[in-house]
Design a protein around this motif. Structure first.
Motif, PDB file in Angstrom:
ATOM      1  N   ASN A   1       7.636  10.470  37.808  1.00  0.00           N
ATOM      2  CA  ASN A   1       7.900   9.652  36.630  1.00  0.00           C
ATOM      3  C   ASN A   1       6.819   8.589  36.493  1.00  0.00           C
ATOM      4  O   ASN A   1       6.441   7.950  37.474  1.00  0.00           O
ATOM      5  CB  ASN A   1       9.265   8.963  36.763  1.00  0.00           C
ATOM      6  N   LEU A   2       6.320   8.404  35.275  1.00  0.00           N
ATOM      7  CA  LEU A   2       5.307   7.390  35.011  1.00  0.00           C
ATOM      8  C   LEU A   2       5.958   6.120  34.480  1.00  0.00           C
ATOM      9  O   LEU A   2       6.891   6.185  33.672  1.00  0.00           O
ATOM     10  CB  LEU A   2       4.288   7.907  33.982  1.00  0.00           C
ATOM     11  N   GLY A   3       5.474   4.967  34.933  1.00  0.00           N
ATOM     12  CA  GLY A   3       6.042   3.695  34.485  1.00  0.00           C
ATOM     13  C   GLY A   3       4.967   2.661  34.198  1.00  0.00           C
ATOM     14  O   GLY A   3       3.790   2.862  34.514  1.00  0.00           O
ATOM     15  N   ILE A   4       5.361   1.551  33.588  1.00  0.00           N
ATOM     16  CA  ILE A   4       4.460   0.434  33.305  1.00  0.00           C
ATOM     17  C   ILE A   4       4.540  -0.545  34.474  1.00  0.00           C
ATOM     18  O   ILE A   4       5.633  -0.914  34.911  1.00  0.00           O
ATOM     19  CB  ILE A   4       4.864  -0.280  31.999  1.00  0.00           C
ATOM     20  N   ALA A   5       3.370  -0.957  34.975  1.00  0.00           N
ATOM     21  CA  ALA A   5       3.342  -1.857  36.136  1.00  0.00           C
ATOM     22  C   ALA A   5       3.086  -3.296  35.703  1.00  0.00           C
ATOM     23  O   ALA A   5       2.291  -3.556  34.800  1.00  0.00           O
ATOM     24  CB  ALA A   5       2.256  -1.408  37.105  1.00  0.00           C
ATOM     25  N   VAL A   6       3.776  -4.234  36.368  1.00  0.00           N
ATOM     26  CA  VAL A   6       3.555  -5.668  36.171  1.00  0.00           C
ATOM     27  C   VAL A   6       3.496  -6.322  37.544  1.00  0.00           C
ATOM     28  O   VAL A   6       3.713  -5.679  38.575  1.00  0.00           O
ATOM     29  CB  VAL A   6       4.671  -6.330  35.331  1.00  0.00           C
ATOM     30  N   LYS A   7       3.216  -7.626  37.548  1.00  0.00           N
ATOM     31  CA  LYS A   7       3.135  -8.360  38.819  1.00  0.00           C
ATOM     32  C   LYS A   7       4.471  -8.258  39.569  1.00  0.00           C
ATOM     33  O   LYS A   7       5.533  -8.206  38.949  1.00  0.00           O
ATOM     34  CB  LYS A   7       2.789  -9.818  38.542  1.00  0.00           C
ATOM     35  N   LYS A   8       4.405  -8.227  40.894  1.00  0.00           N
ATOM     36  CA  LYS A   8       5.598  -8.039  41.715  1.00  0.00           C
ATOM     37  C   LYS A   8       6.672  -9.094  41.423  1.00  0.00           C
ATOM     38  O   LYS A   8       6.370 -10.284  41.297  1.00  0.00           O
ATOM     39  CB  LYS A   8       5.218  -8.086  43.197  1.00  0.00           C
ATOM     40  N   ASN A   9       7.906  -8.616  41.316  1.00  0.00           N
ATOM     41  CA  ASN A   9       9.094  -9.459  41.138  1.00  0.00           C
ATOM     42  C   ASN A   9       9.110 -10.243  39.830  1.00  0.00           C
ATOM     43  O   ASN A   9       9.774 -11.282  39.740  1.00  0.00           O
ATOM     44  CB  ASN A   9       9.256 -10.434  42.303  1.00  0.00           C
TER      45      ASN A   9
END
Length: 273
Positions: free
Chosen positions: A224-232
């Motif tokens: 599955n592909l997702g959008i990444a952002v800064k942790k937490n």
């Protein structure tokens, strides 16, 4: 004595609970990505062009593809300008961690090990790893037939395909390349025996190089592909999940999916990068 012990135990529990409630991780003290975007009046997206048909360079120097449509839809929903920053795939995570980009939309697979350094949204696309070989090796039916000493398996450095190939192939040599096009071109020149990469990108490469390459039947994995952002950054993740719930399968998303995955007239409008 027993009453005193119980009272001390209750105080200890309350102290521990109080400490826990203040340990909310980076998301509880740092400015969220959403607030950062609002302050800067701009959404900066990290991409790694060359991942067909998700993100590509057009012949006029712009960026196009399914991920680019998604990024622009996110920007429209946030009512802000979108700026794309280009990296090699392996550099996207570090760029996110140091705040050089707000989000990464680059065909990034949702994986447990990535959750140790970044946070990811719910899936926006389902795919898997496929194997491509030269057309002359059409007789090969499985990855096991490729896993022999002396064979070279080309992969994109830092990708899920690279990790999977390195864990699965025990006899063949798995060789890292900067990106998928370079890995595929190397195979085309006879310097590698196969490429392991995401199925949509391999499908497009087959369209571009009809009669030159062959894709083995079946997939090595489901991803599955997702959008990444800064942790937490829970506020931004929550917003992205709500956005994706409305965007995926909407008329806008279906049109984008059809354009990039079912049609091929865009092939002569993009560069090979």
């Amino acid at each position: 004595m027993k009453k005193m012990f119980t009272a001390l135990l209750l105080i200890l529990v309350l102290v521990v609970a109080g400490c826990s409630s203040n340990d909310g991780g980076a998301g509880s003290t740092e400015k969220s990505t959403l607030k950062n975007i609002k302050d800067n009046k701009k959404l900066v997206i990290g991409i790694a062009p060359g991942y067909f048909p998700f993100e590509m360079k057009s012949i006029d120097g712009g960026f196009v593809g399914y991920d680019i449509d998604l990024a622009n839809a996110v920007g429209e929903a946030l009512n802000t300008e979108v700026e794309f920053k280009q990296f090699v795939f392996d550099g996207l995570g570090p760029a996110l961690q140091i705040g050089e980009v707000d989000m990464v939309i680059a065909g990034m697979t949702i994986r447990g090990d990535r959750a140790l350094s970044i946070s990811m949204s719910n899936p926006y696309y389902k795919t898997g790893q496929a194997i491509m070989v030269p057309a002359a090796n059409k007789g090969i039916k499985s990855w096991e037939e490729l896993d022999v000493k002396g064979n070279k398996i080309a992969v994109g450095i830092g990708t899920t395909g690279a990790l999977l190939a390195k864990s699965q192939f025990k006899n063949a040599e798995v060789v890292d390349f900067e990106d998928f096009p370079l890995a595929a071109t190397t195979m085309g020149s006879g310097q590698a025996d196969a490429v392991v990469y995401d199925e949509p990108a391999i499908a497009v490469w087959r369209l571009e190089h009809e009669g030159e390459v062959h894709q083995l039947e079946g997939l090595l994995s489901a991803e599955n592909l997702g959008i990444a952002v800064k942790k937490n950054d829970f506020e931004t993740i929550q917003w992205l999940n709500s956005f994706l719930h409305s965007y995926v399968d909407s008329p806008e998303e279906l049109e984008s999916r059809s354009r990039w995955f079912e049609e091929s007239d865009w092939l002569d409008k993009v560069s090979g990068e």
